[in-house]
Design an enzyme around this catalytic site. Structure first.
Site, PDB file in Angstrom:
ATOM      1  N   TYR A  81      -5.038  -3.638   0.937  1.00  0.00           N
ATOM      2  CA  TYR A  81      -4.149  -3.385   2.066  1.00  0.00           C
ATOM      3  C   TYR A  81      -4.595  -2.118   2.782  1.00  0.00           C
ATOM      4  O   TYR A  81      -4.532  -1.018   2.226  1.00  0.00           O
ATOM      5  CB  TYR A  81      -2.692  -3.252   1.612  1.00  0.00           C
ATOM      6  CG  TYR A  81      -2.097  -4.506   1.004  1.00  0.00           C
ATOM      7  CD1 TYR A  81      -2.693  -5.753   1.170  1.00  0.00           C
ATOM      8  CD2 TYR A  81      -0.930  -4.443   0.252  1.00  0.00           C
ATOM      9  CE1 TYR A  81      -2.150  -6.891   0.611  1.00  0.00           C
ATOM     10  CE2 TYR A  81      -0.368  -5.579  -0.308  1.00  0.00           C
ATOM     11  CZ  TYR A  81      -0.980  -6.805  -0.120  1.00  0.00           C
ATOM     12  OH  TYR A  81      -0.424  -7.936  -0.692  1.00  0.00           O
ATOM     13  N   SER A  82      -5.028  -2.299   4.010  1.00  0.00           N
ATOM     14  CA  SER A  82      -5.566  -1.188   4.813  1.00  0.00           C
ATOM     15  C   SER A  82      -6.629  -0.414   4.036  1.00  0.00           C
ATOM     16  O   SER A  82      -6.688   0.818   4.080  1.00  0.00           O
ATOM     17  CB  SER A  82      -4.435  -0.252   5.265  1.00  0.00           C
ATOM     18  OG  SER A  82      -3.517  -0.946   6.079  1.00  0.00           O
TER      19      SER A  82
END
Length: 350
Positions: free
Chosen positions: A61-62
């Protein structure tokens, strides 16, 4: 807040868990969202006040920044929260040919990175984000067992596995006496009911709790998607790479029609009704929901503390039903010995 046991384990989790995929860290490059540290702290405060103490993340995630923001947001309160994170996939920042999959090499590196970004020395639930068919399951599961024995991981789980993936993993763990998956994080909603065909019966049989992701089918079940209307500007559904496979349009519209009816009957929003339906399904331990704002967060909280009636659940079942693929349609013709998992779980049950 209601709490349920996570599969065949002693760990109790809230029926709603907060997903941090939209957390970022001061940059939009490679980000899945833009929730910054101050806003994340505010959402964590609201979560804990509401009894939502389980936070879900992943190293992709990111590119890890979601874990970094979550770690900052729970700093000083680690003993108040449960943290789940995942590994297996490659982050876009890594070019190392071995920095992917569920090998011992990658999992050790991935866990160390997650612990560093989260600012903790353990995670409560560590998931394999996908199945690695190239790495022997003995290598993967012995590594996860070592994590548990070292105290760096409390429980292990899988995500996005097929039935044979999960069953093989459980069999290997049983053969060697290693830690076994107590949870399966899976795609499931009124718009995507394939999970019921094999993975839900497997979960019932093997004591694996379901951690549901995308319970609103990327907003399809909130009333934003209607017959004859364009997809709203800014919706994730306008981004082709982010669009999930979630049933055919007519079944979706028929389901939304019934959600409209039940929202009027219950005084709840369509999203709250859709989430409540998921919470009444067998094996479901918790739903991972996301929220970019406090308003969205509080609306999701309105999905608990009440229940649709058996008759209302049946109407949604009928509206969202689709014909399963083989061999599941054939098995349903032998329901005398292959009952479909439709019973509503009692409180605290799988």
């Amino acid at each position: 807040m209601e709490y349920r046991q996570l599969g065949n384990s002693g760990l109790k989790v809230p029926v709603l868990s907060f997903g941090t995929a939209t957390f970022s860290a001061g940059t939009s490059e490679g980000a899945w969202g833009n929730t910054q540290i101050d806003e994340a702290k505010r959402l964590v405060d609201i979560s804990l006040d509401a009894g939502v103490n389980f936070f879900d993340s992943a190293d992709i995630y990111s590119d890890g920044r979601a874990e970094q923001v979550l770690g900052a947001a729970v700093a000083g309160r680690r003993d108040e929260v449960l943290i789940g994170t995942k590994a297996t996939f490659r982050t876009s920042t890594s070019a190392d040919i071995n920095d992917v999959g569920s090998s011992r090499f990658h999992l050790i590196r991935a866990l160390e990175g997650s612990l560093r970004r989260l600012g903790t020395d353990y995670v409560d639930v560590y998931y394999l984000h996908g199945f690695d068919a190239l790495t022997p399951q003995e290598e993967t599961l012995s590594t996860l067992d070592e994590f548990v024995r070292s105290g760096k991981v409390r429980y292990i789980g899988a995500s996005n596995f097929s039935g044979w993936h999960l069953m093989k993993s459980l069999s290997v763990s049983e053969r060697y006496g290693w830690a076994r998956h107590v949870a399966h994080q899976a795609h499931y909603s009124l718009a995507a009911r394939e999970f019921e065909w094999e993975l839900m019966p497997l979960g019932i049989d093997q004591g694996v709790g379901t951690v549901v992701w995308s319970p609103l089918a990327q907003g399809r079940l909130t009333g934003k998607i209607r017959r004859g209307q364009p997809v709203p500007a800014g919706s994730r559904l306008t981004v082709g790479s982010e669009t999930e496979q979630s049933g055919d349009p007519e079944t979706l519209f028929r389901t939304v029609d019934v959600l409209d009816e039940l929202a009027a009957e219950t005084g709840k929003s369509l999203a709250q009704v859709a989430l409540n339906w998921v919470l009444q399904r067998p094996t479901v331990a918790t739903i991972v929901f996301g929220a970019r704002t406090e308003e969205q967060f509080r609306e999701n909280l309105g999905a608990v503390g009440w229940n649709l009636s058996v008759e209302q659940v049946a109407r949604l079942d009928a509206a969202s039903a689709t014909t399963p693929i083989y061999p599941y349609w054939h098995q349903r013709s032998f329901s005398e010995r292959n009952p479909f998992p439709t019973s509503v779980p009692a409180r605290g049950e799988l």
